[in-house]
Design a protein around this motif. Structure first.
Motif, PDB file in Angstrom:
ATOM      1  N   SER A  73     -24.544 -32.289 -10.352  1.00 32.13           N
ATOM      2  CA  SER A  73     -25.648 -33.035  -9.750  1.00 32.13           C
ATOM      3  C   SER A  73     -25.152 -33.558  -8.411  1.00 32.13           C
ATOM      4  O   SER A  73     -23.991 -33.958  -8.278  1.00 32.13           O
ATOM      5  N   CYS A  74     -26.044 -33.559  -7.428  1.00 34.95           N
ATOM      6  CA  CYS A  74     -25.675 -33.989  -6.081  1.00 34.95           C
ATOM      7  C   CYS A  74     -26.597 -35.106  -5.606  1.00 34.95           C
ATOM      8  O   CYS A  74     -27.784 -35.138  -5.943  1.00 34.95           O
ATOM      9  N   LEU A  96     -17.211 -17.715  -9.921  1.00 24.93           N
ATOM     10  CA  LEU A  96     -17.787 -16.377  -9.969  1.00 24.93           C
ATOM     11  C   LEU A  96     -19.251 -16.365  -9.567  1.00 24.93           C
ATOM     12  O   LEU A  96     -19.739 -15.380  -9.019  1.00 24.93           O
ATOM     13  N   ALA A  97     -19.961 -17.446  -9.881  1.00 28.01           N
ATOM     14  CA  ALA A  97     -21.388 -17.516  -9.575  1.00 28.01           C
ATOM     15  C   ALA A  97     -21.788 -18.971  -9.385  1.00 28.01           C
ATOM     16  O   ALA A  97     -21.183 -19.873  -9.961  1.00 28.01           O
ATOM     17  N   CYS A  98     -22.794 -19.178  -8.566  1.00 31.48           N
ATOM     18  CA  CYS A  98     -23.362 -20.510  -8.353  1.00 31.48           C
ATOM     19  C   CYS A  98     -24.856 -20.348  -8.188  1.00 31.48           C
ATOM     20  O   CYS A  98     -25.313 -19.555  -7.367  1.00 31.48           O
ATOM     21  N   HIS A  99     -25.606 -21.102  -8.983  1.00 32.04           N
ATOM     22  CA  HIS A  99     -27.064 -21.047  -8.926  1.00 32.04           C
ATOM     23  C   HIS A  99     -27.613 -22.445  -8.681  1.00 32.04           C
ATOM     24  O   HIS A  99     -27.194 -23.397  -9.341  1.00 32.04           O
ATOM     25  N   ASN A 100     -28.532 -22.556  -7.754  1.00 29.39           N
ATOM     26  CA  ASN A 100     -29.307 -23.783  -7.550  1.00 29.39           C
ATOM     27  C   ASN A 100     -30.400 -23.754  -8.613  1.00 29.39           C
ATOM     28  O   ASN A 100     -31.169 -22.791  -8.692  1.00 29.39           O
ATOM     29  N   THR A 101     -30.456 -24.775  -9.479  1.00 27.14           N
ATOM     30  CA  THR A 101     -31.304 -24.716 -10.656  1.00 27.14           C
ATOM     31  C   THR A 101     -32.338 -25.836 -10.708  1.00 27.14           C
ATOM     32  O   THR A 101     -32.216 -26.840 -10.006  1.00 27.14           O
ATOM     33  N   THR A 102     -33.321 -25.636 -11.574  1.00 29.85           N
ATOM     34  CA  THR A 102     -34.273 -26.691 -11.881  1.00 29.85           C
ATOM     35  C   THR A 102     -33.696 -27.499 -13.038  1.00 29.85           C
ATOM     36  O   THR A 102     -32.708 -27.103 -13.654  1.00 29.85           O
ATOM     37  N   GLY A 103     -34.317 -28.612 -13.339  1.00 31.35           N
ATOM     38  CA  GLY A 103     -33.865 -29.416 -14.466  1.00 31.35           C
ATOM     39  C   GLY A 103     -33.045 -30.604 -14.010  1.00 31.35           C
ATOM     40  O   GLY A 103     -33.091 -31.016 -12.853  1.00 31.35           O
ATOM     41  N   ASP A 105     -29.835 -31.004 -13.550  1.00 33.35           N
ATOM     42  CA  ASP A 105     -28.726 -30.772 -12.630  1.00 33.35           C
ATOM     43  C   ASP A 105     -29.182 -29.896 -11.472  1.00 33.35           C
ATOM     44  O   ASP A 105     -30.168 -29.184 -11.549  1.00 33.35           O
ATOM     45  N   ASP A 106     -28.431 -29.971 -10.385  1.00 30.80           N
ATOM     46  CA  ASP A 106     -28.785 -29.224  -9.177  1.00 30.80           C
ATOM     47  C   ASP A 106     -28.189 -27.823  -9.144  1.00 30.80           C
ATOM     48  O   ASP A 106     -28.786 -26.907  -8.587  1.00 30.80           O
ATOM     49  N   PHE A 107     -26.993 -27.666  -9.716  1.00 27.94           N
ATOM     50  CA  PHE A 107     -26.290 -26.386  -9.635  1.00 27.94           C
ATOM     51  C   PHE A 107     -25.646 -26.038 -10.972  1.00 27.94           C
ATOM     52  O   PHE A 107     -25.210 -26.912 -11.711  1.00 27.94           O
ATOM     53  N   VAL A 133     -21.417 -34.553  -4.651  1.00 30.70           N
ATOM     54  CA  VAL A 133     -21.447 -34.368  -6.099  1.00 30.70           C
ATOM     55  C   VAL A 133     -21.323 -35.718  -6.798  1.00 30.70           C
ATOM     56  O   VAL A 133     -20.407 -36.487  -6.530  1.00 30.70           O
ATOM     57  N   THR A 134     -22.282 -35.997  -7.677  1.00 31.22           N
ATOM     58  CA  THR A 134     -22.279 -37.265  -8.417  1.00 31.22           C
ATOM     59  C   THR A 134     -21.979 -37.082  -9.895  1.00 31.22           C
ATOM     60  O   THR A 134     -21.634 -38.041 -10.573  1.00 31.22           O
ATOM     61  N   SER A 135     -22.131 -35.867 -10.395  1.00 32.38           N
ATOM     62  CA  SER A 135     -21.911 -35.627 -11.821  1.00 32.38           C
ATOM     63  C   SER A 135     -21.400 -34.201 -12.018  1.00 32.38           C
ATOM     64  O   SER A 135     -21.905 -33.259 -11.406  1.00 32.38           O
ATOM     65  N   ILE A 136     -20.387 -34.082 -12.871  1.00 33.40           N
ATOM     66  CA  ILE A 136     -19.820 -32.780 -13.242  1.00 33.40           C
ATOM     67  C   ILE A 136     -19.806 -32.710 -14.764  1.00 33.40           C
ATOM     68  O   ILE A 136     -19.219 -33.574 -15.424  1.00 33.40           O
ATOM     69  N   ARG A 137     -20.460 -31.700 -15.302  1.00 32.60           N
ATOM     70  CA  ARG A 137     -20.437 -31.483 -16.748  1.00 32.60           C
ATOM     71  C   ARG A 137     -19.996 -30.058 -17.006  1.00 32.60           C
ATOM     72  O   ARG A 137     -20.563 -29.124 -16.446  1.00 32.60           O
TER      73      ARG A 137
END
Length: 156
Positions: A73-74, A96-103, A105-107, A133-137
């Protein structure tokens, strides 16, 4: 190229099975002569449907035993922070991959590491330093049940 006809679909299926298949073998499998087969292949490449060719490697045999799915989350979404974030992501081989997502979290990132200690260092030295970045899960893969880069050519 707007439409994939049956011959192109068969050609793409063959190449997804064996990207090193020669034009002669492709033509043989497709029951066509080599020149029209080669033309179809070139059109698929020029249209961008075929983006390139690569070998599929076994990550475990290369010592990459950990695969993590990381949700970020950013707080910052300004152009400069986004550009820096993207630059770091693109230049980090273990992502390997990075996706900007809905929901929530942002990525969503797919990350590989040698082991848990290596992954821990990666989180500290890379992920925690990403701008905004504010949250890493992290969710670690316990068992890979399916892994494929093959795309479905025909619906169904």
């Amino acid at each position: 190229m707007d439409r994939i006809d049956n011959v192109n679909a068969d050609l793409l299926d063959l190449l997804q099975t064996d990207g090193r298949m020669s034009n002669a073998k492709l033509a043989e499998h497709l029951s066509m002569s080599e020149t029209p087969c080669w033309r179809r292949l070139k059109r698929l490449e020029e249209s961008g449907i075929i983006e390139g060719y690569q070998a599929n490697l076994n990550r475990r045999k290369l010592g990459l035993g950990v695969m993590a799915f990381v949700q970020l989350s950013c707080s910052e979404h300004d152009p400069d922070a986004t550009a820096e974030f993207q630059r770091i992501i693109e230049n980090t081989p273990s992502i390997l991959a990075c996706h900007n997502t809905t929901g929530a979290d942002d990525f969503l990132l797919i990350v590989v590491a040698r082991d848990l200690d290596d992954y821990s260092v990666f989180v500290d030295t890379t992920l925690r330093r990403l701008p905004g970045v504010t949250s890493i899960r992290s969710n670690l893969s316990l068992r890979e049940m399916k892994s494929s880069n093959r795309l479905p050519i025909r619906p169904g």
